[in-house]
Scaffold this active site. Structure first.
Site, short mmCIF file in Angstrom:
data_model
loop_
_atom_site.label_atom_id
_atom_site.label_comp_id
_atom_site.label_asym_id
_atom_site.label_seq_id
_atom_site.Cartn_x
_atom_site.Cartn_y
_atom_site.Cartn_z
N ARG A 65 -0.82 16.45 7.71
CA ARG A 65 -1.01 14.99 7.73
C ARG A 65 -2.36 14.64 7.10
O ARG A 65 -2.63 13.49 6.77
CB ARG A 65 -0.86 14.44 9.15
CG ARG A 65 -0.90 12.93 9.19
CD ARG A 65 -0.18 12.26 10.37
NE ARG A 65 -0.08 13.01 11.59
CZ ARG A 65 -1.09 13.23 12.44
NH1 ARG A 65 -2.28 12.72 12.20
NH2 ARG A 65 -0.88 13.93 13.54
N ASP A 86 -5.35 -4.99 -6.81
CA ASP A 86 -4.03 -4.37 -6.96
C ASP A 86 -3.75 -4.29 -8.46
O ASP A 86 -3.59 -5.30 -9.14
CB ASP A 86 -2.98 -5.22 -6.24
CG ASP A 86 -1.61 -4.56 -6.20
OD1 ASP A 86 -1.26 -3.86 -7.18
OD2 ASP A 86 -0.86 -4.76 -5.22
N LYS A 141 6.18 1.71 -9.08
CA LYS A 141 6.49 0.94 -10.28
C LYS A 141 6.20 1.76 -11.55
O LYS A 141 6.87 2.73 -11.80
CB LYS A 141 5.73 -0.38 -10.24
CG LYS A 141 5.77 -1.08 -8.86
CD LYS A 141 7.14 -1.56 -8.45
CE LYS A 141 7.24 -1.99 -6.99
NZ LYS A 141 6.25 -2.96 -6.52
N TYR A 161 1.77 -10.29 -4.63
CA TYR A 161 2.99 -9.63 -4.20
C TYR A 161 3.39 -10.14 -2.81
O TYR A 161 2.55 -10.20 -1.92
CB TYR A 161 2.76 -8.11 -4.18
CG TYR A 161 3.95 -7.36 -3.66
CD1 TYR A 161 5.15 -7.37 -4.36
CD2 TYR A 161 3.88 -6.66 -2.47
CE1 TYR A 161 6.26 -6.70 -3.87
CE2 TYR A 161 4.98 -5.98 -1.97
CZ TYR A 161 6.17 -6.01 -2.68
OH TYR A 161 7.25 -5.35 -2.19
C1 LIG Z 1 5.82 -3.48 -5.27
C2 LIG Z 1 4.41 -3.91 -5.12
C3 LIG Z 1 3.68 -3.58 -3.97
C4 LIG Z 1 4.29 -2.83 -2.80
O1 LIG Z 1 4.62 -1.51 -3.17
P1 LIG Z 1 5.78 -0.64 -2.46
O2 LIG Z 1 5.65 0.66 -3.16
O3 LIG Z 1 7.07 -1.36 -2.71
O4 LIG Z 1 5.46 -0.58 -1.01
C5 LIG Z 1 2.36 -3.97 -3.90
N1 LIG Z 1 1.79 -4.68 -4.92
C6 LIG Z 1 2.47 -5.03 -6.02
C7 LIG Z 1 1.79 -5.81 -7.10
C8 LIG Z 1 3.80 -4.66 -6.17
O5 LIG Z 1 4.48 -5.01 -7.27
#
Ligand SMILES: *Cc1c(COP(=O)(O)O)cnc(C)c1O
Length: 365
Positions: free
Chosen positions: A47, A173, A198, A98
């Site tokens: 972990r 982000d 993504k 998001y």
């Molecule tokens: C999809 C997304 C997230 C969340 O990510 P997950 O892998 O789905 O938990 C956070 N920020 C942005 C900009 C996103 O497109």
């Protein structure tokens, strides 16, 4: 461990995160399935760390110019960063980010854990003003799904001038842009967040998240690592391996997606069914507002054959989505906004499919 700092990002995406070149060693990082390790080593329990995560963290850290930690998902990474805020603290965030991030901040606020101040993503002066006494500034640029850009260097300069040592932790982000388009740590951010689900993974087959902390903020890295260990927000080794494999071709996929997005943005601007195109000029994401309101947008999404009507983005296959179909999406996102994630297919095929779907929306408008 060398970070090949003199090499181009594309080269580092391919070359890093591999075992030492000992004769007979594997060329690719193995997937290490183990829950525990023989005593007296650096890591006791899985972990805390895992060699497959470390291989991926080496690549992501190098691409963003900091120290990376992988998480179970993008939201786990966002939650770890929000977890840096003390009870009763203040978070400043753009109105459009998001929707999971918005949902998490709202949930924490409703629980009495923190207060959220919403700002316009493009309003640098407004962002700096709102940071008075704040603990965390959580930016996203471009924003999802409005594609607004924040001038991060100007925000950093404003925060330094106004608040000096008492400024909030600045998190960005960087999911939409990827480290190939922008590196927020080089602009003075403290931590970068990724939904590696993504573009980094790139094949719509895995969820994973990451934080990357600036070299000067070892304290933050330590706290995020503690959060990950204690909350158990860890990725599986197989997931880390899939993202590592995906990131090897990030530059190729992104180049192709961006070239497609640029062509499509130009043609969409001329399309009679399109009211407005939102494209920041780089990357593979764009949004359009179409005629016919929510219904028009739904019709477009239903009429595509090649583009998949589905949420998420950054995969090799093109995706289309009306964002307001999600109850959690912010009400200031237009009802007729359709978000496009351009994949790596032939751009003429993508255009033909989109054009016929838009024509159909126009017919019934
Ligand atoms: C999809 C997304 C997230 C969340 O990510 P997950 O892998 O789905 O938990 C956070 N920020 C942005 C900009 C996103 O497109």
């Amino acid at each position: 461990m060398t970070h090949y700092d003199d090499l181009a990002p594309a080269t580092r995406a391919v070359a890093l995160g591999r075992p030492a070149r000992d004769p007979g060693a594997p060329v690719s990082a193995p997937v290490t399935f183990t829950s525990t390790f023989v005593a007296e080593g650096e890591v006791a329990y899985a972990r805390t760390s895992n060699p497959t995560w470390e291989a991926l963290e080496e690549v992501l850290g190098s691409l963003e110019g900091g120290s990376a930690l992988t998480f179970a998902s993008g939201m786990a990474a966002v939650a770890a960063v929000v977890g840096l805020v003390p009870v009763g603290g203040v978070v400043v965030a753009p109105r459009h980010v998001y929707n999971g991030t918005t949902g998490l901040l709202d949930e924490r606020e409703a629980a009495g854990a923190l207060t959220v101040r919403r700002v316009g993503a493009e309003d640098v002066a407004g962002i700096v003003d709102a940071c008075e006494g704040a603990d965390l500034l959580l930016l996203e640029s471009p924003t999802n799904p409005m594609m607004e850009l924040t001038d991060v260097p100007a925000v950093v300069a404003g925060l330094r001038e106004r608040y000096a040592g008492a400024r909030p932790v600045l998190a960005v982000d960087n999911t939409f842009a990827t480290p190939l388009a922008q590196q927020p740590l080089a602009w003075g951010a403290d931590v970068v967040i990724h939904s590696a689900t993504k573009y980094l993974a790139g094949h719509s087959d895995v969820l994973l998240g990451a934080t990357v902390v600036a070299g000067g903020r070892v304290d933050l890295r330590e706290r995020l690592h503690t959060h990950r260990s204690l909350h158990g927000a860890i990725p599986g080794p197989m997931e880390a391996w899939l993202v590592l494999r995906g990131v090897r071709t990030l530059h190729l996929r992104l180049e192709r997606a961006q070239a497609g997005a640029q062509v499509l943005a130009g043609r969409l601007a001329e399309q009679p069914a399109v009211r407005r195109v939102r494209y920041p000029g780089f990357g593979g994401m764009l949004s359009v507002e179409v005629l016919g309101g929510a219904e028009g947008a739904e019709r477009v999404c239903a009429a595509t054959r090649l583009w998949t009507h589905s949420t998420s983005l950054g995969g090799v296959e093109s995706q289309i989505e009306r964002r307001r179909r999600h109850p959690l999406e912010v009400a200031t996102v237009p009802e007729d906004l359709v978000r496009l994630s351009v994949g790596v297919e032939d751009v003429e095929d993508l255009w033909a499919d989109l054009a016929q779907a838009l024509d159909r929306a126009l017919d019934s408008a």
